[in-house]
Design a protein around this motif. Sequence first.
Motif, PDB file in Angstrom:
ATOM      1  N   SER A  34       0.751  -1.020   0.212  1.00 61.13           N
ATOM      2  CA  SER A  34       0.243  -0.195  -0.079  1.00 61.13           C
ATOM      3  C   SER A  34       0.916   1.695   0.403  1.00 61.13           C
ATOM      4  CB  SER A  34      -0.473   0.204   1.139  1.00 61.13           C
ATOM      5  OG  SER A  34      -0.505  -0.396   2.472  1.00 61.13           O
ATOM      6  N   LEU A  35       1.777   0.967   0.277  1.00 59.85           N
ATOM      7  CA  LEU A  35       3.281   2.301   0.768  1.00 59.85           C
ATOM      8  C   LEU A  35       3.883   1.975  -0.778  1.00 59.85           C
ATOM      9  CD1 LEU A  35       4.195   1.800   3.777  1.00 59.85           C
ATOM     10  CD2 LEU A  35       2.287   3.712   3.351  1.00 59.85           C
ATOM     11  N   ASN A  36       3.800   1.159  -2.071  1.00 57.92           N
ATOM     12  CA  ASN A  36       4.534   0.879  -2.764  1.00 57.92           C
ATOM     13  C   ASN A  36       5.721   0.731  -2.175  1.00 57.92           C
ATOM     14  OD1 ASN A  36       2.863   1.859  -4.175  1.00 57.92           O
ATOM     15  ND2 ASN A  36       1.891   3.784  -4.893  1.00 57.92           N
ATOM     16  N   ILE A  37       5.921  -0.151  -1.293  1.00 60.93           N
ATOM     17  CA  ILE A  37       7.322   0.066  -1.212  1.00 60.93           C
ATOM     18  C   ILE A  37       8.173  -1.646  -1.712  1.00 60.93           C
ATOM     19  CG2 ILE A  37       9.164  -1.065   0.848  1.00 60.93           C
ATOM     20  CD1 ILE A  37       7.468   0.962   2.706  1.00 60.93           C
ATOM     21  N   ASP A  38       8.901  -1.633  -2.754  1.00 59.45           N
ATOM     22  CA  ASP A  38       9.299  -2.777  -3.134  1.00 59.45           C
ATOM     23  C   ASP A  38      10.170  -3.288  -3.361  1.00 59.45           C
ATOM     24  OD1 ASP A  38      11.752  -0.949  -4.377  1.00 59.45           O
ATOM     25  OD2 ASP A  38      10.952  -0.489  -6.589  1.00 59.45           O
ATOM     26  N   SER A  39      10.592  -3.858  -3.404  1.00 60.27           N
ATOM     27  CA  SER A  39      11.801  -5.369  -2.961  1.00 60.27           C
ATOM     28  C   SER A  39      12.648  -4.599  -2.804  1.00 60.27           C
ATOM     29  CB  SER A  39      12.185  -6.357  -3.324  1.00 60.27           C
ATOM     30  OG  SER A  39      12.451  -5.864  -4.967  1.00 60.27           O
ATOM     31  N   LEU A  40      13.644  -3.569  -3.895  1.00 60.50           N
ATOM     32  CA  LEU A  40      14.875  -2.602  -3.433  1.00 60.50           C
ATOM     33  C   LEU A  40      14.691  -1.861  -2.518  1.00 60.50           C
ATOM     34  CD1 LEU A  40      17.658  -1.095  -4.524  1.00 60.50           C
ATOM     35  CD2 LEU A  40      16.355  -0.057  -6.350  1.00 60.50           C
ATOM     36  N   ASP A  41      13.045  -0.654  -2.168  1.00 58.24           N
ATOM     37  CA  ASP A  41      13.462   0.031  -1.285  1.00 58.24           C
ATOM     38  C   ASP A  41      13.238  -0.475   0.397  1.00 58.24           C
ATOM     39  OD1 ASP A  41      12.447   2.496  -3.038  1.00 58.24           O
ATOM     40  OD2 ASP A  41      10.106   1.642  -3.209  1.00 58.24           O
ATOM     41  N   MET A  42      12.441  -1.905   0.352  1.00 61.24           N
ATOM     42  CA  MET A  42      13.076  -2.445   0.984  1.00 61.24           C
ATOM     43  C   MET A  42      14.242  -2.591   1.890  1.00 61.24           C
ATOM     44  SD  MET A  42      10.650  -3.322   4.161  1.00 61.24           S
ATOM     45  CE  MET A  42      10.816  -4.913   5.155  1.00 61.24           C
ATOM     46  N   VAL A  43      15.223  -3.345   1.238  1.00 63.29           N
ATOM     47  CA  VAL A  43      16.492  -3.072   0.876  1.00 63.29           C
ATOM     48  C   VAL A  43      17.325  -1.777   1.700  1.00 63.29           C
ATOM     49  CG1 VAL A  43      18.986  -3.569  -0.035  1.00 63.29           C
ATOM     50  CG2 VAL A  43      16.854  -5.312  -0.704  1.00 63.29           C
ATOM     51  N   GLU A  44      16.999  -0.925   0.899  1.00 63.14           N
ATOM     52  CA  GLU A  44      17.240   0.567   1.574  1.00 63.14           C
ATOM     53  C   GLU A  44      16.935   0.890   2.724  1.00 63.14           C
ATOM     54  OE1 GLU A  44      16.796   2.852  -1.943  1.00 63.14           O
ATOM     55  OE2 GLU A  44      17.853   2.200  -2.784  1.00 63.14           O
TER      56      GLU A  44
END
Length: 72
Positions: A30-40
């Motif tokens: 829902s926050l548009n956090i993808d896997s790359l964003d999650m790693v960051e």
Amino acid sequence: MTTLETIKDILHENLDMDPETITEDATFESLNIDSLDMVELICEFEDRTGLDLGEPEGIENLGQLVKYIDSL
């Protein structure tokens, strides 16, 4: 600063998210956090706090992430 406040701060700074929209019930989708964003997010959190979060799995929302981090 609480775990959630730190996460809000990171998401605001890195992804320009409005901290008011970031709640424990919010899913990463829902926050548009993808896997790359999650790693960051995890790397930045570790840098700020000195904690090693490892590779959290099965976490779908911010509340679960906060609970995981607070259990370390």
